[in-house]
Design a protein around this motif. Sequence first.
Motif, PDB file in Angstrom:
ATOM      1  N   ALA A 131       0.819  -1.211   0.000  1.00  0.00           N
ATOM      2  CA  ALA A 131       0.000   0.000   0.000  1.00  0.00           C
ATOM      3  C   ALA A 131       0.853   1.261   0.000  1.00  0.00           C
ATOM      4  CB  ALA A 131      -0.935  -0.007   1.218  1.00  0.00           C
ATOM      5  N   ALA A 132       2.038   1.188   0.628  1.00  0.00           N
ATOM      6  CA  ALA A 132       2.903   2.359   0.670  1.00  0.00           C
ATOM      7  C   ALA A 132       3.593   2.629  -0.656  1.00  0.00           C
ATOM      8  CB  ALA A 132       3.962   2.193   1.762  1.00  0.00           C
ATOM      9  N   ALA A 133       3.616   1.635  -1.575  1.00  0.00           N
ATOM     10  CA  ALA A 133       4.279   1.814  -2.866  1.00  0.00           C
ATOM     11  C   ALA A 133       3.366   2.464  -3.901  1.00  0.00           C
ATOM     12  CB  ALA A 133       4.777   0.470  -3.389  1.00  0.00           C
ATOM     13  N   PRO A 169      13.893   7.917   0.693  1.00  0.00           N
ATOM     14  CA  PRO A 169      13.188   7.001   1.609  1.00  0.00           C
ATOM     15  C   PRO A 169      12.498   7.752   2.739  1.00  0.00           C
ATOM     16  CG  PRO A 169      15.409   6.204   1.105  1.00  0.00           C
ATOM     17  CD  PRO A 169      15.325   7.597   0.553  1.00  0.00           C
ATOM     18  N   ASP A 170      11.382   7.211   3.183  1.00  0.00           N
ATOM     19  CA  ASP A 170      10.631   7.852   4.263  1.00  0.00           C
ATOM     20  C   ASP A 170      11.433   7.910   5.551  1.00  0.00           C
ATOM     21  OD1 ASP A 170       8.460   8.375   2.694  1.00  0.00           O
ATOM     22  OD2 ASP A 170       7.361   6.564   3.261  1.00  0.00           O
ATOM     23  N   ALA A 189      -3.424  21.662   9.952  1.00  0.00           N
ATOM     24  CA  ALA A 189      -4.638  22.452   9.754  1.00  0.00           C
ATOM     25  C   ALA A 189      -5.903  21.595   9.806  1.00  0.00           C
ATOM     26  CB  ALA A 189      -4.572  23.200   8.420  1.00  0.00           C
ATOM     27  N   VAL A 190      -5.804  20.351   9.317  1.00  0.00           N
ATOM     28  CA  VAL A 190      -6.958  19.439   9.292  1.00  0.00           C
ATOM     29  C   VAL A 190      -6.567  18.179  10.056  1.00  0.00           C
ATOM     30  CG1 VAL A 190      -8.621  18.236   7.831  1.00  0.00           C
ATOM     31  CG2 VAL A 190      -7.536  20.344   7.021  1.00  0.00           C
ATOM     32  N   PRO A 191      -6.961  18.038  11.315  1.00  0.00           N
ATOM     33  CA  PRO A 191      -6.518  16.882  12.114  1.00  0.00           C
ATOM     34  C   PRO A 191      -6.886  15.531  11.505  1.00  0.00           C
ATOM     35  CG  PRO A 191      -7.478  18.582  13.518  1.00  0.00           C
ATOM     36  CD  PRO A 191      -7.752  18.997  12.110  1.00  0.00           C
ATOM     37  N   GLY A 192      -8.018  15.425  10.823  1.00  0.00           N
ATOM     38  CA  GLY A 192      -8.430  14.144  10.259  1.00  0.00           C
ATOM     39  C   GLY A 192      -8.079  13.985   8.800  1.00  0.00           C
ATOM     40  N   ALA A 193      -7.006  14.658   8.344  1.00  0.00           N
ATOM     41  CA  ALA A 193      -6.670  14.621   6.915  1.00  0.00           C
ATOM     42  C   ALA A 193      -6.256  13.233   6.467  1.00  0.00           C
ATOM     43  CB  ALA A 193      -5.559  15.627   6.619  1.00  0.00           C
ATOM     44  N   THR A 194      -5.535  12.509   7.303  1.00  0.00           N
ATOM     45  CA  THR A 194      -5.069  11.179   6.907  1.00  0.00           C
ATOM     46  C   THR A 194      -6.216  10.160   6.884  1.00  0.00           C
ATOM     47  OG1 THR A 194      -4.489  10.717   9.221  1.00  0.00           O
ATOM     48  CG2 THR A 194      -2.762  11.601   7.796  1.00  0.00           C
ATOM     49  N   ALA A 195      -7.171  10.307   7.791  1.00  0.00           N
ATOM     50  CA  ALA A 195      -8.283   9.360   7.834  1.00  0.00           C
ATOM     51  C   ALA A 195      -9.305   9.642   6.736  1.00  0.00           C
ATOM     52  CB  ALA A 195      -8.960   9.398   9.205  1.00  0.00           C
ATOM     53  N   VAL A 228      -1.814   8.501   1.998  1.00  0.00           N
ATOM     54  CA  VAL A 228      -0.682   7.796   2.603  1.00  0.00           C
ATOM     55  C   VAL A 228      -1.217   6.557   3.293  1.00  0.00           C
ATOM     56  CG1 VAL A 228       0.767   9.847   2.922  1.00  0.00           C
ATOM     57  CG2 VAL A 228      -0.861   9.198   4.702  1.00  0.00           C
ATOM     58  N   SER A 229      -0.291   5.664   3.637  1.00  0.00           N
ATOM     59  CA  SER A 229      -0.683   4.458   4.363  1.00  0.00           C
ATOM     60  C   SER A 229      -1.031   4.809   5.809  1.00  0.00           C
ATOM     61  CB  SER A 229       0.446   3.425   4.322  1.00  0.00           C
ATOM     62  OG  SER A 229       1.632   3.964   4.886  1.00  0.00           O
ATOM     63  N   GLU A 230      -1.588   3.836   6.528  1.00  0.00           N
ATOM     64  CA  GLU A 230      -2.059   4.108   7.891  1.00  0.00           C
ATOM     65  C   GLU A 230      -0.907   4.416   8.839  1.00  0.00           C
ATOM     66  OE1 GLU A 230      -4.776   1.949  11.370  1.00  0.00           O
ATOM     67  OE2 GLU A 230      -4.453   0.979   9.424  1.00  0.00           O
ATOM     68  N   ASP A 231       0.168   3.628   8.782  1.00  0.00           N
ATOM     69  CA  ASP A 231       1.281   3.901   9.684  1.00  0.00           C
ATOM     70  C   ASP A 231       1.983   5.198   9.334  1.00  0.00           C
ATOM     71  OD1 ASP A 231       2.120   2.911   7.288  1.00  0.00           O
ATOM     72  OD2 ASP A 231       3.845   1.813   8.102  1.00  0.00           O
TER      73      ASP A 231
END
Length: 703
Positions: A203-205, A249-250, A301-307, A313-316
Amino acid sequence: MESPLALYRRYRPETFAEVIGQEHVTEPLRAALAANRVNHAYLFSGPRGCGKTTSARILARALNCEKAPIADPCGECESCRELARGGPGSIDVIEIDAASHGGVDDARDLREKAFFAPVRSRYKVYIIDEAHMVSTQGFNALLKLVEEPPEHLRFIFATTEPEKVIPTIRSRTHHYPFRLIPPRLMSTYLTELCEKEGVRVEAAALPLVVRAGGGSARDTLSVLDQLMGGAGEAGVTHELASGLLGYTPDSLLDEVVDAFAAADGAAVFGVVDKIIETGQDPRRFTEDLLRRLRDLVIVAAVPGATASGLIDVSEDQGERLVAQAARFGATDLSRAADILATGLTEMRGATAPRLLLELLCARVLLPGADHSTDGLAARLDRLERRVSITGTPSAPPPAREPAPPAQDRPQASAHAGIGTPVPEADPAGAVTEASPAPRATQPTPVDEPVPTAPAAPTAPAAAAAPATPPAAPPAPAPGGAAGGALSLVDVRRLWPDVVESTKTRRRMAWIHLTQNCQVVALDGNVLTLGFANAGARDSFVSSGCSEVVHQAAIDVVGADWRIETVVDPGAVPEGTPTITRAATDPVPPAPPAPAAQSAQSAPADPEAPATTEVPDGPPAWATDEPAAAAAPAEAPSAARNAAREAIQQTRPQGAETPRSDDLAAADAEASRDDVDADPDGVGTEDLLARELGASMIEEIKHS
């Protein structure tokens, strides 16, 4: 066995329903086909690989389908099979590459052949790809044919630069602009293709593949095809994608972002060195770091941007972004992003990219040297983060109580000697000042902190309560209780302020912290400091510098840490300015030492202030007997006099003479500070041997 076709050719859409990300084009075309309102000329424009030529072929199939008018080709008739994916093609659908057939002679040849009727189909369709490559003379040769074509003729122009098509041709076509495919939609499409191909992809790729494609379906599928071809048993991994596509790399991005948050210059420039040593492009690293800062700005700015999917991006990775954004302020992130964005444009010149990258990192690390509005706002962000980390709220100053009337003030006792103002410390730490009486005071040295003793009880109160228990120490700040919740990164970020606070308390402690020491670990409420050698560590411990650091940490951070020291040869902080002194410069003040050792090392100078120990009983000048007052036992030093004056000033008018234990404590405090206040009493060799464990080989005298 023949190798399969390229991925973008195997999955080329055959109907408008299969074209992704271009609904604003496909839906009107399907409606026009179903209603038989097809124009004689179309102009498809947009970035490369977004479906222009594919949509032109689908339009030609739908026009010549036996079931026309129809929105989508049936796929069963002869014309549909000829124009299908991998088909031989139709003689009535002619594709011309204008890059090689854009001259006036080619246009004339097309004009002569266009008047012939189609062989088997209903329409003769000309698909002119890269139409912007047709010369002006060629367009002029086609102008009359495009303006008034025969009934059986249809034109479809495809180009990436519609502005280069002459207006006379563009005005006679229906223009449909294509767009880049959104990343989220492209990721979903790639996941479906990988399932059909039976290839595992991390998923990260996928975000790296989508980013490399740049919104182009053909380019993205080409990148994915390359990764699938080089994948092993584990499939397409993030490591394979980042290494093959040249992205940073991350792990390195996480390291440099954490170093920026902690203001750790050594770690930042260490990452830059890794980038250069591994052969990566500094420009690509700067671009990747700028993209990471962009993600952090959005997460802040948006706390729930990743969700919510605002950042793909991936979850981790999303959890790491949230944790990193919490260590910065909004102004810090915006300022760092502006610096990198400006520097990225400057890297296109002939200057060495590594040099510019290091200068950019230095500017990000030094908001204190930036006197612009962004620099000031960045410093305010750091103060606000410190308050949020330590949990110490900034309470408003308490209101001052009005001074009592003159007739209500207690009269001074006969043996008080001096009328002084009455500063009283309340439990909250506020100070209430009374009207001071004018008097001459002895100047207090600037470097010596004036001790403040609690106010002595008045005569009736002292008679009623002869033994007053000592007051409880003030409760630590809220951050002190939560000091164990601080991470090592937070401590290193706040450490420069703690070190600066020790400079005003004890200069020897500040010298140790800036030259020989750095923070090693934080375990609960225990802060471990590492020293370069055993001599520096022993000097730090024996001189009482641990308590100075302890008090500075309480005042600055609000954490009640217990200071422990270890010997760590690699603990010398890099980049710390070294304090150099000439042979004629004064020796830095020495830490306090026992009275016997001070007496042995001090030279016999009659003019030097006496530093004898304070006797157990009250001093002669503090008793009521005239004989004792007339013959004092010893001559106090300047610092000791200042301490006694402070006790005298804190005593209200009418109060009794200071107690002997208070004066003894003040004298002991002043005697301890006299060693640092008067370094001439200690020889240079003794100071070096005692503090650093060194021996002098030769002393160079300068004339």
